[in-house]
Design a protein around this motif. Structure first.
Motif, PDB file in Angstrom:
ATOM      1  N   CYS A 166     -73.010  31.530-104.742  1.00 24.39           N
ATOM      2  CA  CYS A 166     -73.859  32.647-105.137  1.00 24.39           C
ATOM      3  C   CYS A 166     -74.620  33.160-103.919  1.00 24.39           C
ATOM      4  O   CYS A 166     -74.587  32.546-102.838  1.00 24.39           O
ATOM      5  CB  CYS A 166     -74.837  32.229-106.225  1.00 24.39           C
ATOM      6  SG  CYS A 166     -76.014  30.964-105.695  1.00 24.39           S
ATOM      7  N   LEU A 167     -75.299  34.269-104.105  1.00 23.56           N
ATOM      8  CA  LEU A 167     -76.150  34.818-103.050  1.00 23.56           C
ATOM      9  C   LEU A 167     -77.590  34.477-103.392  1.00 23.56           C
ATOM     10  O   LEU A 167     -78.093  34.853-104.460  1.00 23.56           O
ATOM     11  CB  LEU A 167     -75.976  36.333-102.947  1.00 23.56           C
ATOM     12  CG  LEU A 167     -76.701  36.986-101.764  1.00 23.56           C
ATOM     13  CD1 LEU A 167     -76.002  36.607-100.449  1.00 23.56           C
ATOM     14  CD2 LEU A 167     -76.760  38.494-101.921  1.00 23.56           C
ATOM     15  N   ALA A 168     -78.251  33.743-102.520  1.00 26.95           N
ATOM     16  CA  ALA A 168     -79.664  33.419-102.695  1.00 26.95           C
ATOM     17  C   ALA A 168     -80.496  34.530-102.074  1.00 26.95           C
ATOM     18  O   ALA A 168     -80.308  34.871-100.897  1.00 26.95           O
ATOM     19  CB  ALA A 168     -79.986  32.076-102.043  1.00 26.95           C
ATOM     20  N   VAL A 169     -81.393  35.102-102.861  1.00 28.08           N
ATOM     21  CA  VAL A 169     -82.246  36.202-102.381  1.00 28.08           C
ATOM     22  C   VAL A 169     -83.684  35.894-102.764  1.00 28.08           C
ATOM     23  O   VAL A 169     -83.943  35.150-103.726  1.00 28.08           O
ATOM     24  CB  VAL A 169     -81.814  37.561-102.985  1.00 28.08           C
ATOM     25  CG1 VAL A 169     -80.364  37.882-102.623  1.00 28.08           C
ATOM     26  CG2 VAL A 169     -82.003  37.576-104.498  1.00 28.08           C
ATOM     27  N   PRO A 170     -84.671  36.463-102.055  1.00 27.94           N
ATOM     28  CA  PRO A 170     -86.065  36.242-102.442  1.00 27.94           C
ATOM     29  C   PRO A 170     -86.367  36.922-103.779  1.00 27.94           C
ATOM     30  O   PRO A 170     -85.775  37.957-104.108  1.00 27.94           O
ATOM     31  CB  PRO A 170     -86.856  36.911-101.305  1.00 27.94           C
ATOM     32  CG  PRO A 170     -85.878  37.169-100.211  1.00 27.94           C
ATOM     33  CD  PRO A 170     -84.538  37.296-100.854  1.00 27.94           C
ATOM     34  N   PHE A 235     -86.870  35.626 -94.909  1.00 27.66           N
ATOM     35  CA  PHE A 235     -86.168  35.786 -93.633  1.00 27.66           C
ATOM     36  C   PHE A 235     -84.801  36.446 -93.805  1.00 27.66           C
ATOM     37  O   PHE A 235     -84.282  37.041 -92.872  1.00 27.66           O
ATOM     38  CB  PHE A 235     -85.991  34.426 -92.956  1.00 27.66           C
ATOM     39  CG  PHE A 235     -87.147  34.039 -92.079  1.00 27.66           C
ATOM     40  CD1 PHE A 235     -87.036  34.038 -90.701  1.00 27.66           C
ATOM     41  CD2 PHE A 235     -88.359  33.686 -92.643  1.00 27.66           C
ATOM     42  CE1 PHE A 235     -88.111  33.694 -89.891  1.00 27.66           C
ATOM     43  CE2 PHE A 235     -89.437  33.342 -91.853  1.00 27.66           C
ATOM     44  CZ  PHE A 235     -89.320  33.345 -90.478  1.00 27.66           C
ATOM     45  N   GLY A 236     -84.190  36.304 -94.987  1.00 30.63           N
ATOM     46  CA  GLY A 236     -82.866  36.866 -95.196  1.00 30.63           C
ATOM     47  C   GLY A 236     -82.280  36.361 -96.503  1.00 30.63           C
ATOM     48  O   GLY A 236     -82.989  35.773 -97.338  1.00 30.63           O
ATOM     49  N   VAL A 237     -80.988  36.584 -96.664  1.00 27.82           N
ATOM     50  CA  VAL A 237     -80.266  36.101 -97.844  1.00 27.82           C
ATOM     51  C   VAL A 237     -79.286  35.031 -97.380  1.00 27.82           C
ATOM     52  O   VAL A 237     -79.041  34.876 -96.176  1.00 27.82           O
ATOM     53  CB  VAL A 237     -79.531  37.247 -98.557  1.00 27.82           C
ATOM     54  CG1 VAL A 237     -80.524  38.310 -98.998  1.00 27.82           C
ATOM     55  CG2 VAL A 237     -78.452  37.864 -97.661  1.00 27.82           C
ATOM     56  N   ALA A 238     -78.698  34.283 -98.314  1.00 24.20           N
ATOM     57  CA  ALA A 238     -77.806  33.188 -97.932  1.00 24.20           C
ATOM     58  C   ALA A 238     -76.768  32.949 -99.014  1.00 24.20           C
ATOM     59  O   ALA A 238     -77.036  33.135-100.198  1.00 24.20           O
ATOM     60  CB  ALA A 238     -78.602  31.907 -97.685  1.00 24.20           C
ATOM     61  N   VAL A 239     -75.581  32.526 -98.586  1.00 20.69           N
ATOM     62  CA  VAL A 239     -74.532  32.100 -99.505  1.00 20.69           C
ATOM     63  C   VAL A 239     -74.673  30.596 -99.705  1.00 20.69           C
ATOM     64  O   VAL A 239     -74.599  29.828 -98.745  1.00 20.69           O
ATOM     65  CB  VAL A 239     -73.134  32.445 -98.953  1.00 20.69           C
ATOM     66  CG1 VAL A 239     -72.050  31.891 -99.870  1.00 20.69           C
ATOM     67  CG2 VAL A 239     -72.974  33.958 -98.794  1.00 20.69           C
ATOM     68  N   VAL A 240     -74.889  30.195-100.956  1.00 21.12           N
ATOM     69  CA  VAL A 240     -75.099  28.780-101.278  1.00 21.12           C
ATOM     70  C   VAL A 240     -74.379  28.450-102.584  1.00 21.12           C
ATOM     71  O   VAL A 240     -74.036  29.353-103.358  1.00 21.12           O
ATOM     72  CB  VAL A 240     -76.606  28.444-101.422  1.00 21.12           C
ATOM     73  CG1 VAL A 240     -77.349  28.705-100.125  1.00 21.12           C
ATOM     74  CG2 VAL A 240     -77.225  29.237-102.567  1.00 21.12           C
ATOM     75  N   PRO A 241     -74.150  27.177-102.869  1.00 16.13           N
ATOM     76  CA  PRO A 241     -73.609  26.813-104.184  1.00 16.13           C
ATOM     77  C   PRO A 241     -74.611  27.136-105.295  1.00 16.13           C
ATOM     78  O   PRO A 241     -75.826  27.095-105.071  1.00 16.13           O
ATOM     79  CB  PRO A 241     -73.390  25.298-104.078  1.00 16.13           C
ATOM     80  CG  PRO A 241     -73.356  25.011-102.613  1.00 16.13           C
ATOM     81  CD  PRO A 241     -74.261  26.001-101.980  1.00 16.13           C
TER      82      PRO A 241
END
Length: 294
Positions: A166-170, A235-241
């Motif tokens: 998934c995409l982790a976003v604030p 700081f940004g977004v991230a691809v995480v499980p």
């Protein structure tokens, strides 16, 4: 070459200092120096370069180190197999696993296995995928739980489960209210990612390539919790499980629709070396657990 000399050579190669190696081994410096001279004489060449009274492992030494570690591992394996035949409910399993599996999957499997085989002990290593593969390949560890699948020429593989990415976003981010998205929707966002060559980074690289994204990487981390923390800080977004539980309330996880947005977690072992009975028993236990699909 005797096994003891191989063990001495490995310690010397790792410390690259006769005095330090002698202290670790509990032998005198002259004794170790003479052993090294005999070892190099049998090898037919110097295995270290002498630089300012220190040793530097050279190309010949690196070859010898690889095979010395394998030889020691083979002898350890033989001892373990003999011991396991004498007492099949004892022995040790050398298990390496991903950082991201340390807070749920591995502890739970260990707890369940130890209920059935309490006399079997474990030597554990937690690290990134490339280090897990190297430790299994060189015989330092019996099996690994890792992702993605390493080179099939060297490793056998059994898939344990699959988790979606998934995409982790604030929280409050423009994408936070979406039910699901394709990664291309975040093409212009700054990314927090794991360092190369971490396994999740390889999968993220594939997703970026699939959507023709040239990412703006603002930070490269070594653990997923660090990525999540930086996402929460904006700081940004991230691809995480897709997370299981206990996630930061300041982070929203939006499932990705990309076909390759998944992480297969599997069991690996060296296909050229039989597993010791305790490790085979644990591997069978994990394999019989079935695939978990998130």
């Amino acid at each position: 070459m005797h096994l003891e000399e191989l063990q001495w050579f490995v310690v010397l190669a790792e410390t690259e200092h006769v005095t330090d190696a002698a202290a670790v081994l509990g032998v005198s410096q002259p004794t170790l120096s003479r052993a090294l001279a005999r070892f190099e004489d049998e090898a037919g060449t110097e295995l270290f370069d002498r630089v300012n009274r220190r040793l530097r492992l050279n190309a010949y030494g690196r070859i010898m180190l690889e095979h010395a570690r394998r030889s020691i591992a083979e002898m350890d394996l033989a001892t373990e197999r003999i011991g396991s035949l004498r007492d099949p409910d004892s022995g040790r399993v050398r298990l390496a696993f991903l950082h991201s599996l340390a807070n749920w999957y591995v502890p739970e499997q260990l707890r369940r296995f130890r209920q059935a085989a309490p006399a079997i002990g474990f030597d554990l290593f937690q690290g990134p995928a490339h280090e897990i593969a190297e430790r299994v390949r060189t015989g330092g560890f019996d099996i690994g739980v890792t992702s993605p699948r390493p080179d099939p020429a060297d490793f056998s593989w059994h898939r344990l489960y699959v988790e979606r990415l998934c995409l982790a976003v604030p929280r409050g981010h423009r994408l936070a209210t979406r039910a699901r998205i394709r990664l291309s929707a975040a093409a212009e966002e700054p990314f927090v990612a794991l360092e190369d060559p971490f396994g999740l980074r390889q999968l993220t690289n594939d997703l970026w390539a699939e959507d023709d994204i040239d990412p703006d990487i603002v930070f490269e981390a070594t653990e997923i919790p660090t990525m999540e923390g930086l996402v929460a800080a904006g700081f940004g977004v991230a691809v995480v499980p897709v997370p299981r539980e206990g996630t930061d309330a300041k982070v929203v996880h939006v499932p990705l629709t990309n076909g390759r947005a998944k992480r297969e977690v599997g069991l690996i072992w060296d296909r050229h070396r039989p597993l010791p009975p305790p490790a085979q028993r644990f591997a069978d236990f994990l394999a019989d657990g079935g695939n978990l699909m998130r």
